[in-house]
Design an enzyme around this catalytic site. Structure first.
Site, PDB file in Angstrom:
ATOM      1  N   ASP A 169       0.834  -1.203   0.000  1.00 26.22           N
ATOM      2  CA  ASP A 169       0.000   0.000   0.000  1.00 26.22           C
ATOM      3  C   ASP A 169       0.875   1.261   0.000  1.00 26.22           C
ATOM      4  O   ASP A 169       1.891   1.306   0.700  1.00 26.22           O
ATOM      5  CB  ASP A 169      -0.870  -0.039   1.265  1.00 26.22           C
ATOM      6  CG  ASP A 169      -1.978   0.996   1.254  1.00 26.22           C
ATOM      7  OD1 ASP A 169      -2.836   0.936   0.364  1.00 26.22           O
ATOM      8  OD2 ASP A 169      -1.980   1.873   2.144  1.00 26.22           O
TER       9      ASP A 169
ATOM     10  N   GLU B 131       1.772  -0.361  -4.894  1.00 24.24           N
ATOM     11  CA  GLU B 131       0.813   0.674  -5.258  1.00 24.24           C
ATOM     12  C   GLU B 131       1.561   2.002  -5.302  1.00 24.24           C
ATOM     13  O   GLU B 131       1.930   2.556  -4.265  1.00 24.24           O
ATOM     14  CB  GLU B 131      -0.319   0.757  -4.228  1.00 24.24           C
ATOM     15  CG  GLU B 131      -1.409   1.691  -4.694  1.00 24.24           C
ATOM     16  CD  GLU B 131      -2.107   2.473  -3.595  1.00 24.24           C
ATOM     17  OE1 GLU B 131      -3.175   3.002  -3.862  1.00 24.24           O
ATOM     18  OE2 GLU B 131      -1.565   2.582  -2.474  1.00 24.24           O
TER      19      GLU B 131
HETATM   20  C1  NOJ Z   1      -4.499   2.905  -0.966  1.00 25.53           C
HETATM   21  C2  NOJ Z   1      -5.618   1.953  -0.745  1.00 25.53           C
HETATM   22  O1  NOJ Z   1      -5.874   1.259  -1.926  1.00 25.53           O
HETATM   23  C3  NOJ Z   1      -6.773   2.800  -0.288  1.00 25.53           C
HETATM   24  O2  NOJ Z   1      -7.974   2.079  -0.267  1.00 25.53           O
HETATM   25  C4  NOJ Z   1      -6.448   3.357   1.065  1.00 25.53           C
HETATM   26  O3  NOJ Z   1      -7.472   4.226   1.465  1.00 25.53           O
HETATM   27  C5  NOJ Z   1      -5.119   4.124   1.027  1.00 25.53           C
HETATM   28  N1  NOJ Z   1      -4.108   3.465   0.290  1.00 25.53           N
HETATM   29  C6  NOJ Z   1      -4.598   4.343   2.422  1.00 25.53           C
HETATM   30  O4  NOJ Z   1      -4.151   3.134   2.978  1.00 25.53           O
END
Ligand code: NOJ
Length: 533
Positions: free
Chosen positions: A192, A252
Site C-alpha cells: 500500500d 501501489e
Molecule cells: C491505498 C488503498 O488502496 C486505499 O484504499 C487506502 O485508502 C489508502 N491506500 C490508504 O491506505
C-alpha cells in the site's frame, strides 16, 4: 515462456468485506465457498485487500494488528484453509501490506498517545510541536492534535497515523509481518502507498498543497519517492527470496511520469508496480496508446514488470467511467462530479468489455477488480448516511467517495441481497446497500448467458492461457487510423480496438478468436475489441 509466474499472471482482487458473505459482510469462509467462481474464471492468483483486525476507519487500511484476522472475517485457521483450498485449484494468494501508517488503535500508537512529548513511544510515529502545510490524501490537513497539544502526521485519515520509518522498531515490525504471512503460504504482497513511507528530513512544506485526493501528484513531494525506499525494498526482496516459489511484491505507486517509477524497477527490490494510468484515461485511442506505450517501454527498458489495471476499490467502476461524457473524465476533478451527471450504462458496458479484451492482450500481468467481470456499474445512489469512505466527510461531502465500487457482489436472485446474503437482519441489507436492477448482472444470471460479460471474461482468460503470444512479451503497433488501436503479438495474434464512433474494416486475418461484441461482417463496430489470428 516468462521467467516468473507473476510476469504473466491474471490476478483477481478480492475486497473481502464485499466478495461473498456469511451475513451483511463478506467472510473468508464466504470466499472459500465461492472459490469455484474464481477457478471457473481462470485466474492465476487472488489479491486480498486487508482482512486484519481494524476499526475500519478506512475499510481496513487502518491496521490494528498486522498478524491476525479480524473476527468479522474469520480466523487464522480460515486463512490457512483458504490458502490450501485456493492452492488446490491452482490459485495463489497475495495479501496486502500497509506500511505507511497503522490504525490509531494499534497498541504502539495508543502507547504513544499515553506517553509524553519527546518520549521513545512517540518516536515510532511522526509527532511535532507544529504542523507543516501537508494535506491529507483524503482532504483536510495531514496533522491532528494529541490531547497534550502535539501534532501527529497522517497522510490519510486522522485514524491512520504515519509510521516513522527511520525507527528500527518499525523496520523490524514489518519484517516480522512479511515472514508471518510468508510462513502461511502467501505468494506475495501488494504494498500500500509504497512510495510514501519515508519523509524528507525536516518535513519541508510542499510547494502546492491542495491537490485532489488520490490523483497522482508530481511524484516529487517531500513525502514521496525518498531514496531510502530502494534500500528497504531490497531488504524485503531478500526476505522473500528466502522462501521457495517466486514470491512477489506489487507496489501501489500512482506515478505520472515514468521517471518516478523507473528507480523501483531495477530488479533487486520490488518485483512489480502497478500502472494505474489507464483508469483516468478517457475513451480515446491516442490516450490509451500513450499510456501503454510509455509503460511497455519502461518495462522493456528496466526489465521490470508493470501490471495493467482498469479498476480497483479506489476508483469509479469502468462501466460508469466510460458511460459518462468523456470530456468530464479529462478533468482532474472528475470523481467529484459523479452522481451529478448522466451515465449511459449500455455504452459504458460496451466500452468496458472492449477495454477488458484490450487489457488482457497486453504484454505482462493484469489485475482484475471483483465485479468488473460482471460488468457492474458504480452504485451512485448510496444514501449519505450509509456512506463509509472517510473521504466523503473529509472533503466536506464534495467528493462522493469510493463506496460505490465496494458494494457487495450480486450472486443470484432478482433483488438485494442477491444471494450475498444479508444476515440476521434482512431489513438492514448488506453493509453497503446494493441497488435494485442488478438481477441480470448476478453471477447466476450471467452463467446462463453465453453473451454475458462473465462469459466473455472466461473465454478471454481461457484463450490467454491457450495462446502462446499472450502474457509476458512484446508488441508491435499497427497504424490503422486515429480511432483504432491495434497491435500484433507474435506468433500470430492481432488485437484491434475501435474507439471511434463508426464501424471500421478489419485487417486481414485467418480467424476471429474473440470479440467483445457482435461483429458486422468484416466490420468492427464502434466500442468493440477483436482478437484475430
Ligand atoms: C491505498 C488503498 O488502496 C486505499 O484504499 C487506502 O485508502 C489508502 N491506500 C490508504 O491506505
Amino acid at each position: 515462456m516468462s521467467r516468473e509466474w507473476w510476469r504473466s499472471a491474471v490476478v483477481y482482487q478480492v475486497y473481502p468485506r464485499s466478495f461473498a458473505g456469511g451475513g451483511r459482510e463478506g467472510t473468508l469462509a464466504g470466499l472459500r465457498a465461492r472459490l469455484g467462481h474464481l477457478a471457473g474464471l481462470g485466474v492465476d492468483a487472488v489479491w486480498l485487500t486487508p482482512f486484519y483486525p481494524s476499526p475500519l476507519a478506512d475499510g481496513g487500511y487502518d491496521v490494528a494488528d498486522h498478524c491476525g484476522v479480524d473476527p468479522r472475517y474469520g480466523t487464522l485457521d480460515d486463512f490457512g484453509a483458504l490458502v490450501a483450498e485456493a492452492g488446490a485449484l491452482g490459485i495463489r494468494v497475495i495479501v496486502d501490506i500497509v506500511p505507511n501508517h497503522c490504525s490509531a488503535e494499534h497498541p504502539w500508537f495508543r502507547q504513544a498517545l499515553a506517553a509524553p512529548p519527546g518520549s521513545p513511544e512517540r518516536e515510532r510515529f511522526v509527532f511535532r510541536d507544529r504542523p507543516n502545510n501537508w494535506i491529507s490524501k483524503f482532504g483536510g490537513p495531514a496533522w491532528s492534535q494529541a490531547p497534550d497539544g502535539q501534532w501527529y502526521l497522517h497522510l490519510f485519515d486522522a485514524a491512520q497515523p504515519d509510521w516513522n520509518w527511520r525507527h528500527p522498531d518499525v523496520v523490524a515490525l514489518f519484517e516480522r509481518t512479511l515472514r508471518f504471512w510468508l510462513d502461511r503460504g502467501v505468494a506475495g504482497f501488494r504494498i500500500d502507498v509504497a512510495n510514501m513511507l519515508f519523509k524528507q528530513e525536516g518535513l519541508p512544506d510542499v510547494a502546492a498543497p491542495g491537490l485532489t485526493p488520490l490523483r497522482p501528484e508530481a511524484g516529487a513531494t517531500p513525502y514521496e519517492n525518498q531514496p531510502e525506499l530502494l534500500e528497504l525494498y531490497r531488504s524485503w526482496r531478500k526476505i522473500l527470496d528466502g522462501y521457495p516459489g517466486d514470491r512477489t511484491t506489487v507496489a501501489e505507486i500512482w506515478f505520472d511520469a515514468a521517471e518516478h517509477a523507473e528507480p523501483y524497477l531495477g530488479g533487486d527490490g520490488l518485483a512489480q508496480l502497478f500502472d494505474f494510468r489507464l483508469m483516468p484515461c478517457p475513451w480515446e485511442a491516442a490516450a490509451f496508446r500513450a499510456v501503454i506505450d510509455d509503460s511497455h517501454r519502461l518495462a522493456r527498458r528496466s526489465g521490470g514488470s508493470i501490471p495493467w489495471v482498469l479498476g480497483n476499490h479506489d476508483v469509479p467502476r469502468m462501466v460508469t467511467r466510460f458511460g459518462i461524457d468523456q470530456d468530464l473524465v479529462r478533468q482532474p476533478t472528475a470523481e467529484v462530479l459523479l452522481g451529478q451527471v448522466e451515465v449511459d450504462v449500455a455504452l459504458g458496458t460496451r466500452r468496458a468489455r472492449a477495454a477488458a479484451l484490450l487489457q488482457l492482450a497486453l504484454p505482462g500481468s493484469a489485475y482484475l477488480y471483483q465485479g468488473d467481470e460482471l460488468g457492474l456499474p458504480e452504485h451512485l445512489a448510496i444514501p449519505a448516511e450509509r456512506r463509509q469512505d472517510p473521504m466523503f466527510e473529509r472533503t466536506g461531502r464534495a467528493f462522493i467517495g469510493r463506496d460505490g465500487c465496494r458494494v457487495p457482489l450480486p450472486w443470484s436472485g432478482e433483488a438485494p441481497p442477491y444471494g450475498f446474503p444479508a444476515g440476521d437482519s434482512p431489513e438492514l441489507g448488506t453493509w453497503l446497500p446494493q441497488p435494485p436492477g442488478w438481477g441480470p448482472l448476478t453471477v447466476a444470471a450471467q452463467e446462463a448467458d453465453p453473451g454475458s460479460t462473465l462469459a466473455l471474461y472466461r473465454r478471454a482468460l481461457a484463450e490467454r492461457r491457450a495462446h502462446p503470444a499472450l502474457g509476458d512479451g512484446d508488441l508491435e503497433w499497427l497504424d490503422l487510423g486515429p480511432d483504432l488501436l491495434a497491435f500484433r503479438r507474435e506468433p500470430g495474434f492481432t488485437l484491434v480496438t475501435n474507439f471511434g464512433p463508426g464501424a471500421a474494416e478489419l485487417p486481414a486475418h485467418e480467424a476471429v478468436l474473440l470479440a467483445s461484441g457482435p461483429l458486422d461482417g468484416s466490420l468492427l463496430p464502434a466500442d468493440t475489441t477483436v482478437w484475430l489470428r
